[in-house]
Scaffold this active site. Structure first.
Site, mmCIF file in Angstrom:
data_model
loop_
_atom_site.group_PDB
_atom_site.id
_atom_site.type_symbol
_atom_site.label_atom_id
_atom_site.label_comp_id
_atom_site.label_asym_id
_atom_site.label_seq_id
_atom_site.Cartn_x
_atom_site.Cartn_y
_atom_site.Cartn_z
ATOM 1 C CG HIS A 79 -2.410 1.049 0.653
ATOM 2 N ND1 HIS A 79 -1.769 2.019 0.276
ATOM 3 C CD2 HIS A 79 -3.374 0.687 0.946
ATOM 4 C CE1 HIS A 79 -3.316 2.372 0.113
ATOM 5 N NE2 HIS A 79 -3.966 1.461 1.084
ATOM 6 C CG ASP A 96 -11.144 -1.215 -23.194
ATOM 7 O OD1 ASP A 96 -10.910 -2.459 -23.773
ATOM 8 O OD2 ASP A 96 -11.527 -0.446 -24.212
#
Length: 466
Positions: free
Chosen positions: A169, A395
Site C-alpha cells: 500500500h 478496457d
C-alpha cells in the site's frame, strides 16, 4: 523463499526517499491484491509486455523500484539504472489451465451477480487463484528480496482470464491504481505518446514531493479535535497499535426534511444502508457510539494547488471523514438521515482548510498514525469507496484473443472489460472494514469486508428480508 535480510545495495541504483504520506505504519501494514475476472481469453504476453514497458518509462520507473530501509528506519526506493532480465521492472507469473473455469474446483465458485442484495462468496477462498505461490504477504517480503514492488499474476482458462495486480500500500491508493490502469491500457493499445507522467514522479525529480507541505501550516483547527482519541484510548478500544506501528433519499419516510443537502450520492446512500446492516447485531436501543470512518481521495480538495486538475498521482493521497452517531439513531431514524450525515461530513470536513488540519494532526501524531475520533466503547466501521476509480470500466480489449461479441452484447458488456473484481489484503485487517469495489455494467454494486462470521450470518438474515 524470501530472504531474511536485505540484499547488498547495488551502487548504480538511484536511491529516493519515500514520501511522508506513503511511508506511514498504516500503509506499511497492507499488501494489496486486486483480481480482475475477464470472461474472455486475453493474451498474457501482451499484458505483461505492455505493463513492463510502462514500468520502464520515465515518470513510472518507481513501479519497478526495490524497497529498502535507511539507517533511520525510513523507507526508500532503489531504482535500477537499467532493468534487465536479472532485475526486471515487473514481478510476473502465469498459470495456464486447459479447461473452462466452470470445470476448475476453485474458479467454478467465482461470484456472480444476483437479482437481489446477497452475500455471494468469500474473496479469501480464491487465494490460490490471485496469489502466486510464495507471493508477498508482508512488507519484509519486499525489503529482504530484490523484487520490484509491482507484481502481475495471470491465470488463464479456456473461457476466462484472471488478471491479478499486487503491491504494498506504500506504493499507491485506489485512484493511483486507476491512473496505472489507464496508462497500462494506452501502452497496450500502442499509444505510449498519450501517457502522462505521474505528478511528482520520483524518477523525474527525486526532491519533489507534491504533499511535502501538506499539514505543516493549518489555518484552523479540525472540527472533531475535541473527540480525538489518544493512543491510550485507541489501545483500550482494541485497535492493534503494535501491528500499526510495526508495519436514501429513497428511504425517506417524510418524518424529517433533508436540510441544506443539494443531493445525496449513491455512495452516501450505500454507506448508510450498509452501516445499518453492519450493526444489526447491536441492540436497537443501544446508545453506543458508531463511528463511520470514510477513507476518501484528497485529489479533489487539493486540485487547485498541490495536485492540479488533470494530473495523475500514483501514490497515496488519502484522508478520512468521520461521522459519529449513536446506534439507536441509526436504527430508528430514516436511512436518509444517516446518508445526510455522511454528506454533511463530506461538506464540512472535506474543505481545503480541514484537509490541512487533518494532515497537521497526522504529521504530529506519535508513530505517524492518522487521527481517530470517538470513544473507548465505540463501534467503528471503515468504508473505502472506489466507485470514482471506475474499475469496471477497465478496457483490455486490445489483449482479447477471441472476442465473444454476440454473447457480450447480449449482456451489455464490451469484450475485454471485467465481469467481477475483488480486493484482498494481507497484513493488517481493520475490523469492520468495507471496501466498495464499484458498480458493474449491469448496475450492481460490489462490496466486501471483514467481520466476525457470526455477524455475517446476521447480515445475511437481514438481506433475506430485503
Amino acid at each position: 523463499m524470501f530472504g531474511k535480510s536485505p540484499p547488498a545495495r547495488v551502487p548504480t541504483d538511484t536511491v529516493i526517499p519515500v514520501h511522508f504520506f506513503d511511508d506511514t505504519p498504516l500503509w506499511r501494514a497492507f499488501i494489496l491484491y486486486s483480481m480482475f475476472v475477464f470472461d474472455d481469453l486475453l493474451d498474457p504476453q501482451k499484458l505483461r509486455d505492455s505493463l513492463e514497458a510502462l514500468a520502464q518509462r520515465q515518470g513510472w520507473r518507481k513501479l519497478g523500484a526495490r524497497i529498502r530501509r535507511n539507517t533511520k528506519g525510513e523507507l526508500e526506493y532503489h531504482i535500477p539504472a537499467q532493468f534487465t532480465n536479472e532485475r526486471r521492472a515487473l514481478a510476473y507469473s502465469h498459470v495456464p489451465h486447459d479447461m473452462d473455469a466452470a470445470d476448475h474446483p476453485v474458479a467454478s465458485r467465482l461470484p456472480k451477480p444476483c437479482t437481489r442484495p446477497a452475500t455471494v462468496g468469500d474473496p479469501d477462498e480464491f487465494r490460490s487463484l490471485f496469489r502466486r505461490e510464495g507471493g508477498p504477504t508482508k512488507l519484509d517480503d519486499y525489503l529482504n528480496t530484490d523484487v520490484p514492488q509491482l507484481g502481475l499474476h495471470i491465470v488463464s482458462f479456456n473461457d476466462k482470464t484472471l488478471v491479478c495486480l499486487y503491491w504494498p500500500h506504500t506504493l499507491m491508493d485506489a485512484m493511483g491504481k486507476r491512473a496505472l490502469l489507464d496508462a497500462w491500457t494506452l501502452m497496450l493499445e500502442g499509444r505510449p505518446g498519450d501517457i502522462q507522467s505521474s505528478h511528482g514522479a520520483e524518477d523525474v525529480d527525486p526532491h519533489f514531493d507534491p504533499l511535502a507541505g501538506l499539514g505543516k501550516n493549518p489555518t484552523e483547527s479540525h472540527k472533531l479535535t475535541g473527540q480525538r482519541m489518544s493512543l491510550f484510548g485507541l489501545a483500550q478500544y482494541g485497535v492493534t497499535i503494535g501491528d500499526l506501528l510495526s508495519a436514501a433519499a429513497g428511504s425517506h419516510d417524510g418524518t424529517e426534511a433533508i436540510q441544506d443537502d443539494p443531493f445525496l450520492s449513491e455512495g452516501d446512500v450505500l454507506c448508510a444502508w450498509w452501516t445499518r446492516l453492519a450493526i444489526s447485531h447491536l441492540p436497537r436501543d443501544s446508545h453506543r457510539t458508531v463511528v463511520l470512518n470514510n477513507a476518501y481521495s484528497l485529489r479533489a480538495p487539493l486540485a487547485a494547488d498541490l495536485l492540479p486538475t488533470g494530473s495523475v498521482y500514483v501514490s497515496n493521497a488519502i484522508g478520512f471523514l468521520n461521522v459519529l452517531l449513536p446506534a439507536c439513531e441509526i436504527f430508528n431514524k430514516p436511512l436518509s438521515h444517516i446518508a445526510s450525515s455522511i454528506r454533511h461530513a463530506i461538506k464540512d470536513l472535506g474543505t481545503r482548510a480541514q484537509v490541512e488540519a487533518f494532515a497537521g494532526m497526522w504529521r504530529e501524531s506519535q508513530g505517524r498514525l492518522p487521527p481517530f475520533f470517538g470513544d473507548r466503547s465505540m463501534h467503528m466501521i471503515t468504508f473505502s469507496n472506489w466507485s470514482k476509480a471506475r474499475l469496471f470500466e477497465t478496457d483490455f480489449s486490445a489483449a482479447v484473443v477471441t472476442p465473444k461479441d454476440r454473447e457480450d452484447r447480449e449482456r451489455g458488456r464490451k469484450p475485454g472489460t471485467p465481469s467481477y473484481i475483488q480486493n484482498n489484503q494481507f497484513g493488517l485487517v481493520l475490523p469492520n472494514g468495507f471496501p466498495i469495489i464499484g458498480k458493474d455494467v449491469q448496475g450492481n454494486y460490489w462490496l466486501s469486508g471483514y467481520m466476525n462470521k457470526g455477524h455475517w450470518a446476521k447480515i445475511e438474515e437481514q438481506l433475506a428480508k430485503a
